[in-house]
Every structure is written in structure tokens, then in C-alpha cells.
Scaffold this motif. Structure first.
Motif, PDB file in Angstrom:
ATOM      1  N   LEU A 168       0.825  -1.203   0.000  1.00 43.16           N
ATOM      2  CA  LEU A 168       0.000   0.000   0.000  1.00 43.16           C
ATOM      3  C   LEU A 168       0.859   1.253   0.000  1.00 43.16           C
ATOM      4  N   ARG A 169       1.909   1.262   0.794  1.00 43.36           N
ATOM      5  CA  ARG A 169       2.792   2.425   0.816  1.00 43.36           C
ATOM      6  C   ARG A 169       3.366   2.682  -0.578  1.00 43.36           C
ATOM      7  N   ASP A 170       3.795   1.625  -1.256  1.00 42.23           N
ATOM      8  CA  ASP A 170       4.345   1.779  -2.598  1.00 42.23           C
ATOM      9  C   ASP A 170       3.285   2.285  -3.568  1.00 42.23           C
ATOM     10  N   ALA A 171       2.065   1.779  -3.447  1.00 43.83           N
ATOM     11  CA  ALA A 171       0.994   2.156  -4.354  1.00 43.83           C
ATOM     12  C   ALA A 171       0.567   3.612  -4.171  1.00 43.83           C
ATOM     13  N   LEU A 172       0.672   4.104  -2.946  1.00 49.88           N
ATOM     14  CA  LEU A 172       0.226   5.468  -2.650  1.00 49.88           C
ATOM     15  C   LEU A 172       1.351   6.490  -2.730  1.00 49.88           C
ATOM     16  N   ALA A 173       2.550   6.049  -3.082  1.00 52.28           N
ATOM     17  CA  ALA A 173       3.716   6.939  -3.052  1.00 52.28           C
ATOM     18  C   ALA A 173       3.550   8.169  -3.947  1.00 52.28           C
ATOM     19  N   SER A 174       2.836   8.016  -5.044  1.00 52.32           N
ATOM     20  CA  SER A 174       2.692   9.129  -5.989  1.00 52.32           C
ATOM     21  C   SER A 174       1.472  10.006  -5.709  1.00 52.32           C
ATOM     22  N   VAL A 175       0.685   9.669  -4.699  1.00 49.74           N
ATOM     23  CA  VAL A 175      -0.523  10.435  -4.395  1.00 49.74           C
ATOM     24  C   VAL A 175      -0.140  11.715  -3.661  1.00 49.74           C
ATOM     25  N   GLN A 176      -0.473  12.846  -4.258  1.00 51.48           N
ATOM     26  CA  GLN A 176      -0.075  14.133  -3.673  1.00 51.48           C
ATOM     27  C   GLN A 176      -1.199  15.166  -3.682  1.00 51.48           C
ATOM     28  N   ASP A 177      -2.317  14.852  -4.291  1.00 56.67           N
ATOM     29  CA  ASP A 177      -3.352  15.859  -4.515  1.00 56.67           C
ATOM     30  C   ASP A 177      -4.357  15.987  -3.376  1.00 56.67           C
ATOM     31  N   TYR A 178      -4.014  15.471  -2.214  1.00 55.46           N
ATOM     32  CA  TYR A 178      -4.952  15.478  -1.094  1.00 55.46           C
ATOM     33  C   TYR A 178      -4.313  16.093   0.144  1.00 55.46           C
ATOM     34  N   ASP A 179      -5.169  16.627   0.999  1.00 54.77           N
ATOM     35  CA  ASP A 179      -4.714  17.134   2.293  1.00 54.77           C
ATOM     36  C   ASP A 179      -4.728  16.027   3.343  1.00 54.77           C
ATOM     37  N   PHE A 180      -5.683  15.097   3.189  1.00 53.38           N
ATOM     38  CA  PHE A 180      -5.822  13.992   4.134  1.00 53.38           C
ATOM     39  C   PHE A 180      -6.011  12.675   3.393  1.00 53.38           C
ATOM     40  N   LEU A 181      -5.355  11.664   3.898  1.00 54.25           N
ATOM     41  CA  LEU A 181      -5.513  10.291   3.439  1.00 54.25           C
ATOM     42  C   LEU A 181      -5.973   9.482   4.641  1.00 54.25           C
ATOM     43  N   LEU A 182      -7.195   8.941   4.582  1.00 55.38           N
ATOM     44  CA  LEU A 182      -7.756   8.197   5.705  1.00 55.38           C
ATOM     45  C   LEU A 182      -7.930   6.735   5.320  1.00 55.38           C
ATOM     46  N   LEU A 183      -7.314   5.854   6.092  1.00 56.34           N
ATOM     47  CA  LEU A 183      -7.292   4.428   5.789  1.00 56.34           C
ATOM     48  C   LEU A 183      -8.197   3.673   6.747  1.00 56.34           C
ATOM     49  N   ASP A 184      -9.267   3.077   6.221  1.00 56.69           N
ATOM     50  CA  ASP A 184     -10.196   2.294   7.034  1.00 56.69           C
ATOM     51  C   ASP A 184      -9.711   0.850   7.064  1.00 56.69           C
ATOM     52  N   CYS A 185      -9.410   0.340   8.255  1.00 57.69           N
ATOM     53  CA  CYS A 185      -8.778  -0.975   8.400  1.00 57.69           C
ATOM     54  C   CYS A 185      -9.786  -2.050   8.795  1.00 57.69           C
TER      55      CYS A 185
END
Length: 248
Positions: free
Chosen positions: A103-120
């Protein structure tokens, strides 16, 4: 961007309700929010009225490098996007060979957000570990009941291992009291214990027991759209303001 995993291996504590309504509340405050559903039950998508079973792509495709985040996200409303889940994600959670950094690798390029919330999911399997590795912060929804603190020990041990091996910067930055009733002596006593064990981590806002919070998902709505004047909406509105103050 603040990347926050909302996690507790104990079921029924309000993880999805909390993730959804924090996200919706922050979006109303003009912050761009990406919700990531890491639970194979896909309750986050269902609660937002997304036809999960009809989607061509889900977070599993992103984890397997079959699709990008941009190709997979579903826009819910202004400032609020969802990276949806599906039942097929369960196979990844049961695979001992699954990488803990997918998941960290997949989200590495995500920059267009102020918050990233992960529901586990309600366990500490591979998917929850992936969320902790991808996050910088941990929020723990916690019912003010006797067994709530007992269930914390394994979560804290898992987090310690993640910090040591994969993500030294991640830390608990908030504990959220859910399904709270000030009339219940047990609720009040447990909160005192939580404050003793985790000073300065318990949010001031208590999420009160509120039937509207339970009803809203069946209409595919967040609490602000469903019952904007309810106690649930008031509580999550106040919680979002606390979260924003953390970043000031």
C-alpha cells in the motif's frame, strides 16, 4: 498530506463510521480527502452508496499494480474521493507471502490530497499492517468499556513492530471515544483510565451513542447529509475541528 490509519482490531467500535464522517467533515472544511477502504467487507463503499459489486477496479488492482490510484478512485462529492474495496481483497489478507509495503508503494505518488484516511479491517492481519506502514498517524476508535483497554495490548505490540521494521515515523496521534454516554458510570471510569494510560492522546470530543449514525449508511449518506442537526453530526463536526487544530 496527513496519512492516517483508523484502526482497532476489535469489531463494532465505529472504525468505518469514524473514517467516513471524519472524511466527510474535513471535505466540508474545504480539505481534499482520499478515503482508502482496506476492509474486504467494503463497508466504507456501501456506506457511501457506492455500487461496489459493479466496479471494474478496486484497491486490490492498485496493490497488484494492475491500475493506478487515479484510475480507481471514485468521486463521492466535492473534495471527497474513495479508493474502494471488494471481497476479493480478503485473499491478500490471508496470504503469508503478501508484502507489507504494497500500500505504501501504491500510494507513493498520491499528492493531490490534504488527508488520506485508511479504514482498516477488524484484525491485525496483512491489510492492517499495510495501512500502518503507509500511514504517518494512527487514530484508534475506542468504546468506553472494560474490554476496550484489554484489546489495546496486541495493537500496541503490532505498532511497535511496524515502527521497528518498516515505518519508524508512524505514531498514535489520537484516540476517539465512540458510542459514549455520560450517563453511564462505566463509560466515565474507562475514559479516566484511557487518559491515564495515554495522556494527551484522547480527543476532547466524545462521539455519543446516536441512532442516526447507525441509520445513515443504509441510505448511503454521511451523517452531515443524513441528519445535519443530530448529535452525531455535531460530534463529528467538533472532532474534525480538533483534528484540524492538530495540524496548526
Amino acid at each position: 498530506m496527513r496519512a492516517i490509519a483508523v484502526i482497532n482490531q476489535k469489531g463494532g467500535v465505529g472504525k468505518t463510521t469514524t473514517t467516513l464522517n471524519i472524511g466527510a467533515g474535513l471535505a466540508r472544511e474545504k480539505r481534499r480527502v482520499l478515503l482508502v477502504d482496506m476492509d474486504p467487507q467494503a463497508h466504507l463503499g456501501h456506506s457511501l452508496g457506492v455500487p461496489v459489486h459493479e466496479l471494474r477496479r478496486t484497491v486490490l488492482d492498485v496493490l497488484e499494480s494492475k491500475a493506478s490510484v487515479a484510475e480507481t478512485v471514485v468521486n463521492i462529492k466535492p473534495n471527497l474521493d474513495l479508493l474502494p474495496s471488494s471481497q476479493s481483497l480478503a485473499a491478500a489478507d490471508q496470504s503469508p507471502a503478501a508484502k507489507k509495503t504494497l500500500l505504501r508503494d501504491a500510494l507513493a505518488s498520491v499528492q493531490d490530497y490534504d488527508f488520506l484516511l485508511l479504514d482498516c479491517p477488524p484484525n491485525l492481519g496483512v491489510l492492517s499492517v499495510n495501512a500502518m506502514v503507509a500511514a504517518r498517524e494512527i487514530f484508534i476508535p475506542l468504546q468506553a468499556e472494560f474490554l476496550a483497554l484489554q484489546s489495546m495490548s496486541r495493537l500496541l505490540q503490532t505498532l511497535k513492530e511496524v515502527c521497528a521494521d518498516l515505518n519508524p515515523g508512524v505514531a498514535i496521534t489520537g484516540i476517539i471515544a465512540t458510542r459514549f454516554s455520560k450517563q453511564k458510570k462505566l463509560n466515565r471510569e474507562v475514559l479516566k483510565n484511557i487518559q491515564g494510560y495515554f495522556p494527551n492522546l484522547l480527543f476532547e470530543t466524545r462521539i455519543r451513542e446516536n441512532v442516526s449514525l447507525a441509520e445513515a449508511p443504509s441510505f448511503g449518506q454521511d451523517i452531515f447529509d443524513y441528519r445535519p442537526r443530530s448529535n452525531g453530526a455535531q460530534d463529528y463536526r467538533n472532532l474534525c475541528r480538533e483534528i484540524l487544530k492538530q495540524g496548526d
